[in-house]
Scaffold this motif. Structure first.
Motif, PDB file in Angstrom:
ATOM      1  N   GLN A  30       0.900  -1.147  -0.038  1.00 16.46           N
ATOM      2  CA  GLN A  30      -0.146   0.016   0.086  1.00 16.46           C
ATOM      3  C   GLN A  30       0.957   1.158  -0.008  1.00 16.46           C
ATOM      4  N   LYS A  31       0.240   2.415  -0.260  1.00 16.12           N
ATOM      5  CA  LYS A  31       0.855   3.695  -0.197  1.00 16.12           C
ATOM      6  C   LYS A  31       1.121   4.171   1.214  1.00 16.12           C
ATOM      7  N   PHE A  32       2.469   4.593   1.203  1.00 10.96           N
ATOM      8  CA  PHE A  32       2.928   5.395   2.682  1.00 10.96           C
ATOM      9  C   PHE A  32       1.910   6.688   3.012  1.00 10.96           C
TER      10      PHE A  32
ATOM     11  N   GLY B 246       4.570  -0.119   6.637  1.00  8.81           N
ATOM     12  CA  GLY B 246       3.895   0.238   5.530  1.00  8.81           C
ATOM     13  C   GLY B 246       4.412   1.562   4.443  1.00  8.81           C
ATOM     14  N   GLY B 247       4.511   0.836   3.191  1.00  7.81           N
ATOM     15  CA  GLY B 247       4.827   1.655   2.393  1.00  7.81           C
ATOM     16  C   GLY B 247       6.253   2.517   2.222  1.00  7.81           C
ATOM     17  N   ILE B 248       7.171   1.556   3.044  1.00  7.58           N
ATOM     18  CA  ILE B 248       8.557   2.002   2.936  1.00  7.58           C
ATOM     19  C   ILE B 248       9.539   1.919   1.977  1.00  7.58           C
ATOM     20  N   ASN B 249      10.137   2.791   1.355  1.00 11.11           N
ATOM     21  CA  ASN B 249      10.983   2.876   0.363  1.00 11.11           C
ATOM     22  C   ASN B 249      12.296   3.706   0.667  1.00 11.11           C
TER      23      ASN B 249
ATOM     24  N   TYR C 167       9.401  -3.485  -0.953  1.00 12.96           N
ATOM     25  CA  TYR C 167      10.568  -2.718  -1.336  1.00 12.96           C
ATOM     26  C   TYR C 167      11.664  -3.774  -1.392  1.00 12.96           C
ATOM     27  N   VAL C 168      11.887  -4.480  -0.316  1.00 15.84           N
ATOM     28  CA  VAL C 168      13.069  -5.502  -0.283  1.00 15.84           C
ATOM     29  C   VAL C 168      12.989  -6.447  -1.015  1.00 15.84           C
ATOM     30  N   PHE C 169      11.571  -7.424  -0.579  1.00 19.26           N
ATOM     31  CA  PHE C 169      11.662  -8.733  -1.221  1.00 19.26           C
ATOM     32  C   PHE C 169      11.113  -8.445  -2.973  1.00 19.26           C
ATOM     33  N   GLY C 170      10.675  -7.552  -3.366  1.00 18.35           N
ATOM     34  CA  GLY C 170      10.243  -7.270  -4.884  1.00 18.35           C
ATOM     35  C   GLY C 170      11.621  -6.622  -5.271  1.00 18.35           C
ATOM     36  N   ALA C 171      12.489  -6.428  -4.639  1.00 17.67           N
ATOM     37  CA  ALA C 171      13.833  -5.924  -5.638  1.00 17.67           C
ATOM     38  C   ALA C 171      14.784  -7.189  -6.005  1.00 17.67           C
TER      39      ALA C 171
ATOM     40  N   ALA D 197      18.556  -2.576  -1.876  1.00 18.43           N
ATOM     41  CA  ALA D 197      17.205  -1.995  -1.243  1.00 18.43           C
ATOM     42  C   ALA D 197      17.511  -1.698   0.040  1.00 18.43           C
ATOM     43  N   ILE D 198      18.141  -2.747   0.703  1.00 20.37           N
ATOM     44  CA  ILE D 198      18.457  -2.669   2.198  1.00 20.37           C
ATOM     45  C   ILE D 198      19.298  -1.425   2.431  1.00 20.37           C
ATOM     46  N   ARG D 199      20.408  -1.475   1.724  1.00 21.01           N
ATOM     47  CA  ARG D 199      21.370  -0.375   1.955  1.00 21.01           C
ATOM     48  C   ARG D 199      20.722   1.053   1.691  1.00 21.01           C
TER      49      ARG D 199
END
Ligand code: DX5
Ligand code: ZN
Length: 249
Positions: A185-187, A211-214, A234-238, A244-246
């Motif tokens: 979902q959107k932040f 939620g919605g963290i990038n 953001y992490v698993f979809g990368a 992504a974590i960095r």
């Protein structure tokens, strides 16, 4: 920069929690709040909900190699939230193949009967929603009696100030930046003033946002006082989970 620079006016209250390089802060199981003097380290807690459930061992390896410290586990009962995710057997199974700190997020109507089963399954921090109507102090005491760290998660519409009477008993507060129930979902930026208030009210608390963290929303949350970022899609979809974590630190 690997964390949140202390702001003028907050420095005094935070300094006692800063460590020497690489030094763990006593009483903070999970290795959080460590780092160079003047900085909070950011702990990254990828949310398993966004992982490929057909390849969990590989997914866990990817985020562990990528430098994540925690694993966020979203438990949903279809009552407190309109979705069902996974439960005790999954947590127990992945405990065998993961050294990460298990950051359990209970989105369930009646947490009390499930605390021991989840503690036995391997949860390290157990967070619940006081909005479910439970006796929050009793739940926190029960989590501590099991030897686990206690957290509360609050929905976007719940004021941070409502937690004031509980803060001294908690190890973690999680401000939801989406309505609980679904990943991707959107932040919602209404979490930012809450994070600022909570950081001022409880300087040594683990303050998490979910939620919605990038990279961009994560930076806003760090600047507002969060030291734990939960990130699913953001992490698993990368393609490159480590990158992504960095980018969240
Ligand atoms: C929502 C969950 C979140 C969710 C985050 O109910 O509590 O932890 O998995 O997922 P993203 O990062 O995709 O918003
Ligand atoms: Zn969550």
């Amino acid at each position: 920069m690997t964390g949140l620079r202390s702001r003028p006016g907050c420095e005094g209250s935070r300094t006692e929690h800063f460590g020497r390089p690489g030094e763990a802060i006593p009483g903070k199981a999970g290795g959080l709040l460590t780092g160079r003097k003047g900085f909070f380290m950011t702990t990254i807690s990828p949310s398993l909900l966004a992982a490929d459930f057909s390849r969990l061992d590989r997914e866990l390896q990817r985020i562990t190699d990528g430098g994540a410290e925690w694993l966020h586990l979203d438990v949903m009962d279809g009552v407190f939230v309109p979705n069902i995710s996974f439960g005790i057997p999954v947590v127990k199974s992945i405990r065998k193949c993961s050294p990460l700190h298990f950051d359990l997020h209970l989105m369930i109507q009646d947490p009390m009967p499930y605390l021991k089963p989840f503690a036995d399954a391997g949860a390290d921090t157990i967070s619940f929603h006081p909005e479910c109507g439970c006796d929050a102090e009793a739940v926190i005491d029960a989590i501590h009696a099991l030897g686990k760290r206690a957290g509360v998660a609050i929905c976007p519409s719940t004021p941070a100030e409502s937690l004031q009477p509980l803060l001294h008993k908690l190890e973690l507060v999680m401000a939801m930046s989406v309505e609980p129930g679904f990943g991707g979902q959107k932040f919602m930026d209404c979490c930012l003033p809450k994070l600022r208030w909570l950081r001022e009210a409880a300087p040594s608390l683990d303050l998490s946002v979910d939620g919605g963290i990038n990279a961009e929303t994560g930076r806003l949350c760090r600047e507002a006082g969060a030291n734990v970022l939960v990130a699913g899609s953001y992490v698993f979809g990368a393609e490159d989970a480590a990158a992504a974590i960095r980018s969240l630190r």
